[in-house]
Design a protein around this motif. Structure first.
Motif, PDB file in Angstrom:
ATOM      1  N   VAL A 303       2.750  11.592  22.630  1.00  0.00           N
ATOM      2  CA  VAL A 303       3.919  11.225  23.426  1.00  0.00           C
ATOM      3  C   VAL A 303       4.947  10.478  22.579  1.00  0.00           C
ATOM      4  CG1 VAL A 303       4.711   9.949  25.457  1.00  0.00           C
ATOM      5  CG2 VAL A 303       2.605  11.281  25.550  1.00  0.00           C
ATOM      6  N   SER A 304       4.482   9.631  21.670  1.00  0.00           N
ATOM      7  CA  SER A 304       5.428   8.908  20.804  1.00  0.00           C
ATOM      8  C   SER A 304       6.258   9.883  19.990  1.00  0.00           C
ATOM      9  CB  SER A 304       4.678   7.996  19.841  1.00  0.00           C
ATOM     10  OG  SER A 304       3.978   7.027  20.560  1.00  0.00           O
ATOM     11  N   LEU A 305       5.610  10.938  19.556  1.00  0.00           N
ATOM     12  CA  LEU A 305       6.326  11.896  18.712  1.00  0.00           C
ATOM     13  C   LEU A 305       7.101  12.910  19.528  1.00  0.00           C
ATOM     14  CD1 LEU A 305       3.478  12.403  16.084  1.00  0.00           C
ATOM     15  CD2 LEU A 305       5.610  11.130  15.753  1.00  0.00           C
ATOM     16  N   ASN A 306       6.853  12.892  20.825  1.00  0.00           N
ATOM     17  CA  ASN A 306       7.494  13.884  21.688  1.00  0.00           C
ATOM     18  C   ASN A 306       7.782  13.218  23.034  1.00  0.00           C
ATOM     19  OD1 ASN A 306       8.352  16.223  22.866  1.00  0.00           O
ATOM     20  ND2 ASN A 306       6.301  17.097  23.110  1.00  0.00           N
ATOM     21  N   PRO A 307       8.685  12.181  23.048  1.00  0.00           N
ATOM     22  CA  PRO A 307       8.828  11.287  24.189  1.00  0.00           C
ATOM     23  C   PRO A 307       9.209  11.933  25.506  1.00  0.00           C
ATOM     24  CG  PRO A 307      10.365  10.697  22.403  1.00  0.00           C
ATOM     25  CD  PRO A 307       9.599  11.861  21.938  1.00  0.00           C
ATOM     26  N   GLY A 308       9.907  13.062  25.476  1.00  0.00           N
ATOM     27  CA  GLY A 308      10.361  13.681  26.723  1.00  0.00           C
ATOM     28  C   GLY A 308       9.220  14.095  27.644  1.00  0.00           C
ATOM     29  N   ALA A 309       8.048  14.209  27.083  1.00  0.00           N
ATOM     30  CA  ALA A 309       6.940  14.804  27.840  1.00  0.00           C
ATOM     31  C   ALA A 309       6.164  13.828  28.697  1.00  0.00           C
ATOM     32  CB  ALA A 309       5.996  15.486  26.862  1.00  0.00           C
ATOM     33  N   VAL A 310       6.685  12.591  28.827  1.00  0.00           N
ATOM     34  CA  VAL A 310       5.850  11.564  29.445  1.00  0.00           C
ATOM     35  C   VAL A 310       5.362  11.876  30.856  1.00  0.00           C
ATOM     36  CG1 VAL A 310       7.771  10.101  30.219  1.00  0.00           C
ATOM     37  CG2 VAL A 310       5.529   9.091  29.770  1.00  0.00           C
ATOM     38  N   LEU A 311       6.236  12.379  31.728  1.00  0.00           N
ATOM     39  CA  LEU A 311       5.805  12.628  33.097  1.00  0.00           C
ATOM     40  C   LEU A 311       4.745  13.710  33.147  1.00  0.00           C
ATOM     41  CD1 LEU A 311       8.978  12.246  35.319  1.00  0.00           C
ATOM     42  CD2 LEU A 311       6.824  10.981  35.435  1.00  0.00           C
ATOM     43  N   SER A 376      14.282   4.461  14.714  1.00  0.00           N
ATOM     44  CA  SER A 376      14.708   4.345  16.106  1.00  0.00           C
ATOM     45  C   SER A 376      13.917   5.265  17.037  1.00  0.00           C
ATOM     46  CB  SER A 376      16.197   4.645  16.205  1.00  0.00           C
ATOM     47  OG  SER A 376      16.410   5.951  15.686  1.00  0.00           O
ATOM     48  N   THR A 377      13.616   6.469  16.592  1.00  0.00           N
ATOM     49  CA  THR A 377      12.880   7.394  17.467  1.00  0.00           C
ATOM     50  C   THR A 377      11.511   6.816  17.800  1.00  0.00           C
ATOM     51  OG1 THR A 377      13.916   9.174  16.266  1.00  0.00           O
ATOM     52  CG2 THR A 377      12.113   9.765  17.744  1.00  0.00           C
ATOM     53  N   ALA A 378      10.878   6.345  16.746  1.00  0.00           N
ATOM     54  CA  ALA A 378       9.533   5.807  16.949  1.00  0.00           C
ATOM     55  C   ALA A 378       9.562   4.588  17.854  1.00  0.00           C
ATOM     56  CB  ALA A 378       8.918   5.452  15.606  1.00  0.00           C
ATOM     57  N   ILE A 379      10.568   3.710  17.665  1.00  0.00           N
ATOM     58  CA  ILE A 379      10.646   2.506  18.492  1.00  0.00           C
ATOM     59  C   ILE A 379      10.824   2.860  19.957  1.00  0.00           C
ATOM     60  CG2 ILE A 379      12.190   0.609  19.137  1.00  0.00           C
ATOM     61  CD1 ILE A 379      12.252  -0.278  16.380  1.00  0.00           C
ATOM     62  N   SER A 380      11.756   3.778  20.231  1.00  0.00           N
ATOM     63  CA  SER A 380      11.978   4.091  21.642  1.00  0.00           C
ATOM     64  C   SER A 380      10.809   4.873  22.199  1.00  0.00           C
ATOM     65  CB  SER A 380      13.285   4.870  21.798  1.00  0.00           C
ATOM     66  OG  SER A 380      13.128   6.100  21.111  1.00  0.00           O
ATOM     67  N   ALA A 381      10.077   5.560  21.342  1.00  0.00           N
ATOM     68  CA  ALA A 381       8.971   6.369  21.831  1.00  0.00           C
ATOM     69  C   ALA A 381       7.697   5.565  22.019  1.00  0.00           C
ATOM     70  CB  ALA A 381       8.709   7.505  20.845  1.00  0.00           C
ATOM     71  N   LEU A 382       7.624   4.434  21.343  1.00  0.00           N
ATOM     72  CA  LEU A 382       6.376   3.666  21.409  1.00  0.00           C
ATOM     73  C   LEU A 382       5.945   3.293  22.829  1.00  0.00           C
ATOM     74  CD1 LEU A 382       6.428   1.336  18.297  1.00  0.00           C
ATOM     75  CD2 LEU A 382       4.545   2.775  19.032  1.00  0.00           C
ATOM     76  N   PRO A 383       6.865   2.758  23.666  1.00  0.00           N
ATOM     77  CA  PRO A 383       6.421   2.393  25.015  1.00  0.00           C
ATOM     78  C   PRO A 383       5.882   3.588  25.784  1.00  0.00           C
ATOM     79  CG  PRO A 383       8.581   1.460  24.549  1.00  0.00           C
ATOM     80  CD  PRO A 383       8.269   2.396  23.431  1.00  0.00           C
ATOM     81  N   GLN A 384       6.580   4.712  25.702  1.00  0.00           N
ATOM     82  CA  GLN A 384       6.073   5.894  26.419  1.00  0.00           C
ATOM     83  C   GLN A 384       4.702   6.298  25.883  1.00  0.00           C
ATOM     84  OE1 GLN A 384       9.275   5.607  25.504  1.00  0.00           O
ATOM     85  NE2 GLN A 384      10.591   7.132  26.511  1.00  0.00           N
ATOM     86  N   GLY A 385       4.599   6.253  24.577  1.00  0.00           N
ATOM     87  CA  GLY A 385       3.329   6.637  23.947  1.00  0.00           C
ATOM     88  C   GLY A 385       2.200   5.743  24.425  1.00  0.00           C
ATOM     89  N   ALA A 386       2.439   4.439  24.378  1.00  0.00           N
ATOM     90  CA  ALA A 386       1.388   3.512  24.797  1.00  0.00           C
ATOM     91  C   ALA A 386       1.096   3.657  26.281  1.00  0.00           C
ATOM     92  CB  ALA A 386       1.792   2.083  24.467  1.00  0.00           C
ATOM     93  N   ALA A 387       2.142   3.919  27.061  1.00  0.00           N
ATOM     94  CA  ALA A 387       1.941   4.108  28.507  1.00  0.00           C
ATOM     95  C   ALA A 387       1.028   5.292  28.762  1.00  0.00           C
ATOM     96  CB  ALA A 387       3.281   4.332  29.194  1.00  0.00           C
ATOM     97  N   ALA A 388       1.318   6.374  28.058  1.00  0.00           N
ATOM     98  CA  ALA A 388       0.500   7.569  28.236  1.00  0.00           C
ATOM     99  C   ALA A 388      -0.934   7.293  27.792  1.00  0.00           C
ATOM    100  CB  ALA A 388       1.106   8.714  27.426  1.00  0.00           C
ATOM    101  N   GLY A 389      -1.057   6.583  26.676  1.00  0.00           N
ATOM    102  CA  GLY A 389      -2.385   6.247  26.165  1.00  0.00           C
ATOM    103  C   GLY A 389      -3.140   5.365  27.148  1.00  0.00           C
ATOM    104  N   TYR A 390      -2.423   4.415  27.751  1.00  0.00           N
ATOM    105  CA  TYR A 390      -3.036   3.529  28.748  1.00  0.00           C
ATOM    106  C   TYR A 390      -3.543   4.357  29.931  1.00  0.00           C
ATOM    107  CZ  TYR A 390      -3.469  -0.091  32.313  1.00  0.00           C
ATOM    108  OH  TYR A 390      -3.934  -0.899  33.301  1.00  0.00           O
TER     109      TYR A 390
END
Ligand code: GTP
Ligand code: MG
Length: 450
Positions: A303-311, A376-390
């Motif tokens: 998800v961090s590397l592909n943030p759009g996919a979170v939902l 910047s991409t990684a920073i904005s993607a981190l929360p989504q990534g961690a959310a998905a991981g959680y």
């Protein structure tokens, strides 16, 4: 062959022996559905259960000789067997391994067994310097034995006393063998016996099981006078004095022989069953924990590397389904991909997350405030990534519960189980952990800062 051996034991009238055989066979049967890894970890227990089965089928009574170094354990075995089968030495810590020797025991046979027999087990001394492993080996042997001879040559020290207390919890007869009596006067010996038969050993060693011996008495100097009045000195080695011990062992065997081996095997099997069960639970839990974490990290990274996919990701993806299927295998439950997906969806529904992906994201984002690492991409993607991981972490924990309960939610509903997991999960530490993992994985990835 195994069956005919079982027959040998079961033809005795003794139900206890049959029960004992069943208990050991049951403990071994528990291992049938163990994985290769679990079998490896349980190898020692499996071996000892097989040994116990052989011992039981063959009607072998094991008598372990146990005690501090240099108390004369090996000498006692020589004296009982009637020849030098064991190395005896003035140097403490001489016996390094457990070894055994058959003892004819005045022809004693366990009722119902044609080829039964008594085996003496010599053990390394307790409390040997640098001998923790050997002490452990001795304890293990004493634990499996049907009868324990605890050898001492003086008043009991702390180590001996606690070893006796520990042995007594095995509920098998212990004979306290007071050796080297040739070194004591009658009065000293009386004092020692009064001490041992007093309250200190009550409930640990029965008074009638305290016996005195001299397994390897010192040579005695004789003064022999010739008819001419000349005095000649001669050293003679007295015979070992072990009559009282031999008699007591034979009495115990005659009274309790087959009951002893049956009871002992049953207790041993129960203990090993508990251990096998506990170790297996522990191993499965460890394996499941590492699976859940690694999938949660994979999900976070994806998800961090592909943030759009979170939902989509929170709605149950191939990653979660693969995690659930892998977890199922740990618990010996095969599950199809379609069923794994269904299970993921039902867990997410129970969590109320199917439509609430963004709420999780915003919750998780708060943990990333002030983070100044990376592109910047990684920073904005981190929360989504961690959310998905959680999310995956929670799905994984719920799936674990489900498989631990035999692919069922047990008495509870999925909703109850998932709410409990949510309540008991330290969100911050899960997210911190994922954040660290994502950071380190992204920094390994040379394209991440682009
Ligand atoms: N005086 C006397 N000495 C004995 C007697 N029994 C054993 N010893 C001596 O005690 C020493 C130790 O005997 P071992 O039989 O080797 O003792 P152990 O308990 O097997 O010792 P480790 O194997 O080292 O733990 C030897 O020198 C024996 O000769 C006894 O009845 N009287
Ligand atoms: Mg020895």
């Amino acid at each position: 062959m195994a069956d005919s051996e079982t027959q040998n034991a079961t033809t005795t009238d003794d139900h206890q022996l049959t029960d004992a055989l069943e208990a050991v066979e049951h403990a071994l049967g528990q291992l049938d559905d163990c994985s290769e890894k679990e079998r490896e970890a349980l190898a020692a227990d499996i071996r000892s259960l097989h040994d116990m089965l052989d011992k039981l089928r063959g009607g072998k009574v094991h008598i372990a000789v146990f005690g501090e170094i240099s108390t004369g354990k090996s000498a006692l075995i020589n004296a009982l067997v009637g020849k030098e089968v064991a190395d005896v030495s003035i140097r403490g810590g001489w016996t390094k391994d457990v070894w055994h020797v058959p003892w004819e025991a005045d022809g004693y046979e366990v009722p119902g067994f044609e080829d039964s027999g008594v085996v003496l087990l010599d053990t390394p001394g307790l409390n040997e310097v640098d001998g923790a492993a050997r002490t452990e080996m001795s304890r293990d042997t004493a634990e499996r034995a049907d009868l324990v001879l605890f050898v001492t040559d003086s008043d009991l020290n702390e180590t001996e006393y606690s070893a006796l207390v520990e042995l007594a919890s095995g509920h098998k007869p212990i004979l306290l063998v007071v050796n080297k009596t040739d070194l004591y006067t009658e009065e000293q010996l009386d004092d020692l016996l009064t001490l041992f038969r007093g309250s200190r050993l009550a409930g640990i060693v029965e008074p009638e099981n305290i016996v005195c011996v001299a397994a390897d008495p010192r040579p005695v100097e004789y003064h022999i006078e010739s008819p001419g009045g000349q005095v000649r000195k001669e050293w003679r080695e007295p015979e070992p004095d072990i009559g009282a011990l031999r008699a007591r062992i034979l009495e115990v065997l005659a009274h309790d022989g087959s009951d002893l081996i049956a009871l002992n095997a049953t207790m041993f099997a129960a203990d090993r069953s508990d251990r096998v069960g506990a170790l297996r639970v522990q191993m499965r839990a460890d394996r499941a924990t590492s699976i859940v974490w690694s999938y949660a990290v994979v999900k976070s990274l994806a998800v961090s590397l592909n943030p759009g996919a979170v939902l989509d990701v929170l709605g149950g993806t191939a990653v979660d389904a693969a995690m659930v299927a892998t977890l199922g295998k740990v618990y010996g439950i095969e599950i199809t991909t379609a069923n794994a997906r269904q299970l993921v969806t039902s867990i997410l529904k129970a969590a109320g997350w199917v439509m609430l992906g963004e709420a999780v994201v915003s919750y998780v984002s708060s943990f990333f405030k002030g983070l100044t690492w990376g592109g910047s991409t990684a920073i904005s993607a981190l929360p989504q990534g961690a959310a998905a991981g959680y999310g995956s972490y929670i799905v994984g924990q719920a799936a674990r519960y489900y498989f631990e309960h035999g692919a069922s939610w047990g008495e509870k509903s999925a909703k109850r189980v998932v709410s409990r997991i949510l309540e008991n999960t330290d969100k911050q530490s899960v997210i911190d952990h994922l954040r660290t993992e994502i950071k380190s994985k992204l920094s390994e990835n040379r394209y991440s800062a682009k």
